[in-house]
Design an enzyme around this catalytic site. Structure first.
Site, PDB file in Angstrom:
ATOM      1  N   ASP A  24       3.930   6.820   1.452  1.00 45.84           N
ATOM      2  CA  ASP A  24       3.281   5.522   1.459  1.00 45.84           C
ATOM      3  C   ASP A  24       2.718   5.271   0.061  1.00 45.84           C
ATOM      4  O   ASP A  24       2.580   6.197  -0.747  1.00 45.84           O
ATOM      5  CB  ASP A  24       2.163   5.517   2.506  1.00 45.84           C
ATOM      6  CG  ASP A  24       1.561   4.143   2.695  1.00 45.84           C
ATOM      7  OD1 ASP A  24       2.287   3.144   2.562  1.00 45.84           O
ATOM      8  OD2 ASP A  24       0.347   4.062   2.960  1.00 45.84           O
ATOM      9  N   ASP A  26      -0.134   2.499  -0.905  1.00 45.48           N
ATOM     10  CA  ASP A  26      -1.577   2.241  -0.924  1.00 45.48           C
ATOM     11  C   ASP A  26      -2.315   3.321  -0.147  1.00 45.48           C
ATOM     12  O   ASP A  26      -1.985   3.616   1.005  1.00 45.48           O
ATOM     13  CB  ASP A  26      -1.887   0.874  -0.324  1.00 45.48           C
ATOM     14  CG  ASP A  26      -1.347  -0.265  -1.181  1.00 45.48           C
ATOM     15  OD1 ASP A  26      -1.598  -0.261  -2.394  1.00 45.48           O
ATOM     16  OD2 ASP A  26      -0.649  -1.136  -0.636  1.00 45.48           O
ATOM     17  N   LYS A 195       6.681  -0.118   9.275  1.00 49.51           N
ATOM     18  CA  LYS A 195       5.864   0.918   9.910  1.00 49.51           C
ATOM     19  C   LYS A 195       4.900   0.290  10.918  1.00 49.51           C
ATOM     20  O   LYS A 195       4.364  -0.781  10.645  1.00 49.51           O
ATOM     21  CB  LYS A 195       5.059   1.672   8.849  1.00 49.51           C
ATOM     22  CG  LYS A 195       5.884   2.421   7.830  1.00 49.51           C
ATOM     23  CD  LYS A 195       4.997   3.112   6.805  1.00 49.51           C
ATOM     24  CE  LYS A 195       4.159   2.152   6.006  1.00 49.51           C
ATOM     25  NZ  LYS A 195       3.264   2.793   5.029  1.00 49.51           N
ATOM     26  N   ASP A 220      -1.512   7.979   4.589  1.00 49.69           N
ATOM     27  CA  ASP A 220      -2.971   8.035   4.706  1.00 49.69           C
ATOM     28  C   ASP A 220      -3.462   7.508   6.046  1.00 49.69           C
ATOM     29  O   ASP A 220      -4.666   7.431   6.268  1.00 49.69           O
ATOM     30  CB  ASP A 220      -3.627   7.235   3.569  1.00 49.69           C
ATOM     31  CG  ASP A 220      -3.436   5.727   3.747  1.00 49.69           C
ATOM     32  OD1 ASP A 220      -2.274   5.307   3.933  1.00 49.69           O
ATOM     33  OD2 ASP A 220      -4.442   4.994   3.702  1.00 49.69           O
TER      34      ASP A 220
END
Length: 270
Positions: A24, A26, A195, A220
């Site tokens: 990912d 961010d 996602k 995250d």
């Protein structure tokens, strides 16, 4: 937490055995438009060891070229061919479903360019699909048109389910929120490509000719990155530089294969 930041581990696959990496963006590589410490070193380690990798984002606004430029300004040199957006995944999915189809699109250059390059005609006349993506300026007129086209039989597609997006002033309504409005008006739920749909990861793996047995996903968020990675059969790595924190993990009925303070803790194992 033990030295190195490892919190929990499933003993089937080791990071050293991973041939391909998905990550990912961010909260993993960048935070508030600045590179996370260790992110640039991780990218360089993948390059130095000839690992295949893709940086994933649910954001469908930017083309890979634009996204690469934004990442460069954040301190990360990531070639555009190593970026995989929900717009690209959506375009690939629709191309596989209906080559040379017709679509009415609510979105920006990242989405319209991807669909053009996939061979789609963008039109408001008898489209096969209504495709909803992220945009900075949602048009009530365009949303009304989308509702009418879906009512007339167009299939409803959304690039991602995110209800809000960040801004300096605070949260902004995003694709998921506008999709809910359209669903309420039409009674039709969209098929969501991004996602946590594992379709996003499978399309990314196809892009770099990866196999789930030797691919890892770094994220995250337990509710998107980790659950989708798990469902796609990948080795999952959770980092605590974004949304999910150590105390949040017990709220979920599944576990990441690894949990680390940041991507910097992963570098010695690659």
């Amino acid at each position: 937490m033990p030295p190195g930041g490892t919190m929990s581990k499933v003993q089937n696959r080791e990071p050293a055995d991973i041939e391909c990496w998905l990550t990912d963006m961010d909260g993993v590589l960048v935070h508030e438009n600045k590179a996370v410490p260790g992110a640039a070193d991780l990218i360089q380690r993948w390059v130095d060891t000839s690992k295949r990798f893709l940086v994933l984002t649910n954001n469908s606004i930017f083309t890979p070229r634009d996204l690469a430029a934004r990442l460069r300004a954040s301190g990360l040199e990531i070639p555009e061919e190593n970026l995989w957006t929900s717009a690209l995944a959506t375009a690939q999915f629709l191309k596989s479903q209906m080559p040379h189809g017709r679509a009415f699109v609510i979105g920006e250059a990242g989405l319209t360019t991807a669909l053009h390059e996939a061979g789609f005609i963008l039109t408001d006349q008898n489209p096969d699909y209504v495709v909803l993506g992220e945009t900075r300026n949602y048009s009530f007129e365009a949303i009304t048109q989308a509702i009418r086209l879906i009512g007339n039989g167009a299939r409803f597609i959304a690039t991602n389910p995110d209800a809000t997006g960040p801004s300096k002033e605070g949260p902004l309504p995003a694709t998921g929120a506008v999709a809910a409005l359209i669903t309420k008006a039409t009674g039709r739920e969209p098929y969501v490509v991004g996602k946590p749909n594992p379709m996003m990861f499978r399309s990314a793996m196809n892009r770099i000719q990866a196999h789930s047995e030797t691919t890892a996903m770094i994220g995250d968020r337990m509710d998107t990155d980790i659950v989708a990675g798990m469902e796609a059969g990948l080795h999952t790595v959770l980092v605590f530089t974004g949304i999910t924190q150590p105390e949040d993990i017990d709220a979920f009925p599944f576990r990441p294969d690894q949990a680390l303070n940041s991507v910097a803790d992963l570098i010695p194992h690659i």
